[in-house]
Scaffold this active site. Structure first.
Site, PDB file in Angstrom:
ATOM      1  N   HIS B 156      60.960  38.155  51.207  1.00 25.63           N
ATOM      2  CA  HIS B 156      60.480  38.746  52.466  1.00 25.63           C
ATOM      3  C   HIS B 156      58.991  38.462  52.741  1.00 25.63           C
ATOM      4  O   HIS B 156      58.451  38.929  53.752  1.00 25.63           O
ATOM      5  CB  HIS B 156      60.735  40.264  52.410  1.00 25.63           C
ATOM      6  N   LYS B 158      55.621  36.606  54.024  1.00 28.16           N
ATOM      7  CA  LYS B 158      55.340  35.820  55.228  1.00 28.16           C
ATOM      8  C   LYS B 158      53.905  35.322  55.104  1.00 28.16           C
ATOM      9  O   LYS B 158      53.016  35.829  55.768  1.00 28.16           O
ATOM     10  CB  LYS B 158      55.439  36.670  56.507  1.00 28.16           C
ATOM     11  N   ASP B 163      45.217  24.362  51.995  1.00 35.06           N
ATOM     12  CA  ASP B 163      44.290  23.712  51.047  1.00 35.06           C
ATOM     13  C   ASP B 163      43.913  24.623  49.888  1.00 35.06           C
ATOM     14  O   ASP B 163      42.780  24.558  49.389  1.00 35.06           O
ATOM     15  CB  ASP B 163      43.015  23.234  51.781  1.00 35.06           C
TER      16      ASP B 163
END
Lengths: 222, 222
Positions: B156, B158, B163
């Site tokens: 879940h 996000k 870099d």
């Protein structure tokens, strides 16, 4: 032992002045470094299985703490206990902006704070607040202010602000499924660059979802 | 005009030494303050309606940029365009750990980076990656490495790491619904206290979801 042998008075005064200036700078730098650093933590989930009854009972008062929990789970530090401790540290206010809130332990913590006189405000999503297991009904029943959207979009934030100072935000919905089974994260932060925009967002939504703006539909109007 | 009249040599030397020390401190303090401050931003959604074609075309190269978009939406800064710009700033690597990824603009940006030679890795949720509109199939088809869970719980998270330096994380799933209709947040951060744990979490999950660990079920074994 003449004046010519040692440093002249003007030289000493100059040296002392410059030395004092240097000392003040050193002290200022040291004081700056000693300033309490803002809290910066990351919690990951799933949380380790653990019993949080002791923590909640202790927060509820000496009477409740006297009865030990009979469950076999260890009482240990984990992401859930850390979240609970942060919430229970509230002294003045707790602002919650949560898409989904069904975990009973977190529900009890919020009710405890309300009973303790902490100003609790809850913003949530209309479509999720009525689902089975939701804590929202219990919170309202306890007298806690709850506001919700009436949009087709979701009120999908998942953040809490403790005493207008500590922001707790991330991917975690406050559900037992998310706490025990999902890969989730929570950030704990005190930096004003993060806390201030979330405080403003909370107040903006709180006003927008004021019940005086709610639309009510009767059967006749359908 | 004797030695006794002006400051003595020792006094001057003492003064100069202390003065130099003070100057060094002042310069050090100034240099410290001039250090580039870590990026700290908050983006809120829903994002303002805007056309991101120009931004994507510009990133794709001079040929694509020559064709203007015929859509009526304004080309303006918004939370989505800011997210796109941050992603397109990647020079070496982009690590994505996303529950749900179906927004076409973000999908194109990720493919652009892959074609530009940026090392893109994607971790996602098994149950959501196959849904209609998911970008995961396109990314795999383009040759981008994708790994997923096989758990009953959701992957879940996000978050994105550009870099190995810029962390972008929050409540936002990378779907058009979330970007255009939901109340969502994204944090942009460079503080090591936040970036490092997320880098470690990414590597931990990336190894755990290595395809050599996948379990395959045949019909016979059911």
């Amino acid at each position: 032992m003449g004046a010519a042998g040692g440093p002249g008075r003007a030289g000493v005064a100059l040296g002392l002045a410059l030395g004092s200036a240097g000392l003040v700078l050193v002290l200022a730098l040291a004081a700056w470094r000693r300033r309490r650093r803002p809290m910066r933590e990351v919690l990951f989930f799933p949380s380790l299985p653990s019993c949080t009854e002791g923590l909640l009972a202790q927060a509820a008062g000496p009477e409740a703490a006297a009865r030990p929990c009979p469950c076999p789970l260890p009482q240990r530090d984990c992401s859930l206990s850390r979240l609970l401790r942060l919430l229970l540290s509230a002294r003045r206010s707790l602002d919650l902006c949560l898409f989904s809130f069904s975990n009973p332990q977190l529900g009890r913590a919020v009710q405890l704070l309300h009973r303790r006189g902490v100003r609790v405000r809850v913003i949530t999503d209309e479509q999720y607040m009525g689902l089975r297991g939701s804590q929202i009904g219990f919170l309202r029943h306890a007298g806690i202010q709850v506001r919700h959207d009436q949009d087709t979009g979701y009120m999908h934030h998942k953040f809490a602000i403790v005493d207008q100072r500590i922001l707790i935000t991330g991917s975690l919905n406050w559900t037992t499924q998310a706490i025990q089974n999902n890969r989730e994260n929570l950030l704990v932060m005190e930096d004003a660059e993060y806390v201030k925009p979330f405080l403003d967002e909370f107040e903006r939504i709180w006003e927008e979802y004021n019940p005086i703006n709610y639309k009510f539909f009767s059967r006749d109007s359908k």
